[in-house]
Design an enzyme around this catalytic site. Structure first.
Site, PDB file in Angstrom:
ATOM      1  CB  SER A 209      12.300  39.758  13.982  1.00 47.41           C
ATOM      2  OG  SER A 209      12.618  38.418  13.715  1.00 47.41           O
ATOM      3  CG  ASP A 421      20.308  38.672  13.577  1.00 45.59           C
ATOM      4  OD1 ASP A 421      20.109  37.546  14.080  1.00 45.59           O
ATOM      5  OD2 ASP A 421      19.423  39.532  13.494  1.00 45.59           O
ATOM      6  CG  HIS A 450      17.082  38.706  16.132  1.00 50.45           C
ATOM      7  ND1 HIS A 450      17.106  38.961  14.778  1.00 50.45           N
ATOM      8  CD2 HIS A 450      15.769  38.562  16.466  1.00 50.45           C
ATOM      9  CE1 HIS A 450      15.868  38.955  14.309  1.00 50.45           C
ATOM     10  NE2 HIS A 450      15.048  38.737  15.312  1.00 50.45           N
TER      11      HIS A 450
END
Length: 496
Positions: A209, A421, A450
């Site tokens: 991320s 996502d 995610h």
């Protein structure tokens, strides 16, 4: 935790700018704090070791004030012939603590990676045990129930901006003079100090991320020291506010998928069509807006829970049960904030999240913030605005140094990404791929969550990424892996 004080005078500042062999001695690792790397999900062996290094607060003044950066290590378990070096990991955020994450993530990594690499975690500057920042009252961010976060008219839009202004002001006052130095660019420099301290010529890195953004920033500053790098669930290279807005639209689309999924399982008791599910969702939120529930649950807390739900499909069924309970009996316990109002870890995370985002990129104007909120409301009357953290930056001091991402001189790296996502949308991930020359992407088709590598237990993704980390060889072209699709309902429930 055993502390190491590294000498960081002018010679170190020079070494940060010129490629060359590492100069600093390896840290003296010792026992970690009791809460680091100790959970039921993490094996007790090999053990987690910890150390602290000092880094310059301001890299333009390397001999001046320093900050402590806490690091952890889990040794590789393979033979000397299998050893490939150290793999630094970052869980995302900005604001995520990586000290204990190293052990948690390592336990999920494919065995060849565990055998080949020492896994290194760290708390980025401003986070956890690395000089944590705090925004004090944070404009009421931690007060529950909070006001409805979705402005619907000019008066509430002004109130929305006023809350952002107060949040920014609290951060500036309470974070103090370190505020402009808690940034992605400086965290990337800290990563290079960690590399030097470990005695490694190159930095191998696994970033998830926000960690993908951090990895791209490291490659921009230290392209010739960039080693094997897996960037999982990839942030776009856009300014943070623009990224947040893109995420907001993706969340609206993902929620429509959730509504259809719930409708396909009438046993969940929320309707047999997406329209019926939406109506129940809207009713539940309206009830909380009119009469917040015990435990401090109002529309803002409801939206935060929805935001978390949309990012991982394994949370969809628990969300449906919580929504059914709320509608049937007024029981809102499933939506209660996960952290108490005074929780220091949560306060630190939210402060670091905004401090880093506002240090990294250009300011949105207040008019732009209102325009984008209206655009999200035009897409859906009830958008999920929880992820719009960079709206605060409209009232933040100007950034000292905007983050740079990627470099023509860096080696190609590997990106892994779920096709659907909503937290880091695929379109933005492909834009990031274009600023990382020659890089390859592994896409998990029919994936909606995610976090992909060593997260979804997908053999195609995990084997491809592990082979690259161990061998250093990228796939010849982008790879598509078959995903598992939407989740199955595990429990049959009666309709309320």
């Amino acid at each position: 935790m055993i502390a190491l004080r590294l000498c960081l005078a002018t010679a170190l500042a020079t070494s940060l700018l010129a490629a060359g062999p590492p100069a600093a001695a390896e840290p003296h690792f010792g026992p970690c704090p009791p809460d680091v790397g100790t959970s039921d999900d993490v094996p007790t062996a090999p053990p987690v070791e910890c150390a602290t290094i000092d880094v310059p607060l301001d890299y333009d003044d390397p001999g001046g004030r320093t900050l402590p950066v806490a690091i952890s290590r889990i040794r590789a378990t393979g033979t000397p012939r299998e050893y490939r070096g150290a793999l630094l990991v970052n869980p995302g955020g900005p604001g995520g603590s990586g000290l204990g994450y190293a052990a948690e993530k390592r336990a999920k990594l494919p065995e060849p990676v565990q055998r080949s690499f020492d896994v290194i975690g760290f708390d980025p500057r401003g986070v956890g045990r690395s000089a944590p920042v705090d925004c004090g009252p944070a404009g009421g961010l931690f007060q529950h129930p909070a006001p409805d976060p979705v402005p619907t008219d000019p008066a509430s839009e002004q109130a929305y901006l006023g809350q952002l202004r107060h949040l920014a002001g609290d951060c500036v006052r309470h974070v103090g003079d370190v505020l402009p130095h808690v940034s992605t660019a400086n965290t990337a420099r800290d990563m290079d100090v960690i590399r030097e301290a470990l005695g490694k010529r190159e930095l191998n890195f696994l970033g998830v991320s926000y960690g993908t953004y951090l990895g791209a920033a490291y490659a921009a500053q230290f392209p010739r020291r960039t080693g094997r790098m897996v960037l999982d669930s990839v942030v776009s290279p856009d300014d943070w506010h623009d990224f947040d807005v893109q995420q907001g639209f993706a969340m609206v689309e993902q929620r429509d998928v959730l509504f259809r999924w719930v409708a396909a399982h009438p046993s969940l008791g929320l309707g047999a069509t997406a329209e019926e599910v939406r109506a129940n969702y809207t009713e539940a939120r309206a009830r909380l807006s009119a009469h917040p529930a015990a435990g401090g649950v109002g529309p803002a807390e409801f939206d935060r829970f929805v935001y978390r739900t949309l990012s991982r499909t394994e949370r969809w069924e628990p969300f449906a049960h919580a929504l059914s309970a709320l509608l049937a009996s007024g029981d809102a316990s499933g939506f209660e904030p996960a952290e108490p109002e005074g929780d220091t870890e949560s306060r630190n995370y939210e402060a670091a999240l905004r401090t880093v985002k506002c240090a990294d990129s250009a300011r949105p104007r207040a008019e732009e913030v209102v325009h984008d909120v209206r655009a999200l409301r035009a897409a859906d009357p009830l958008p999920v605005l929880t992820g719009l953290e960079a709206t605060t930056c409209a009232f933040w001091p100007a950034p000292r140094e905007k983050a740079r991402l990627g470099s023509p001189a860096m080696p190609p790296v590997l990106l892994t990404q779920a096709a659907h996502d909503p937290t880091t949308p695929l379109a933005g991930a492909r834009r990031m791929q274009r600023v990382l020359p020659g890089s390859r992407m592994v896409t998990l088709d029919d994936g909606y969550s995610h976090g992909v590598f060593a997260s979804q237990r997908n053999a195609c993704v995990d084997d491809t990424a592990a082979a690259y980390l161990v061998s250093g060889r990228l796939p010849h072209e982008d790879v598509e892996c078959a995903g598992g699709g939407l989740p199955r309902v595990r429990a049959v429930t009666s309709q309320p």
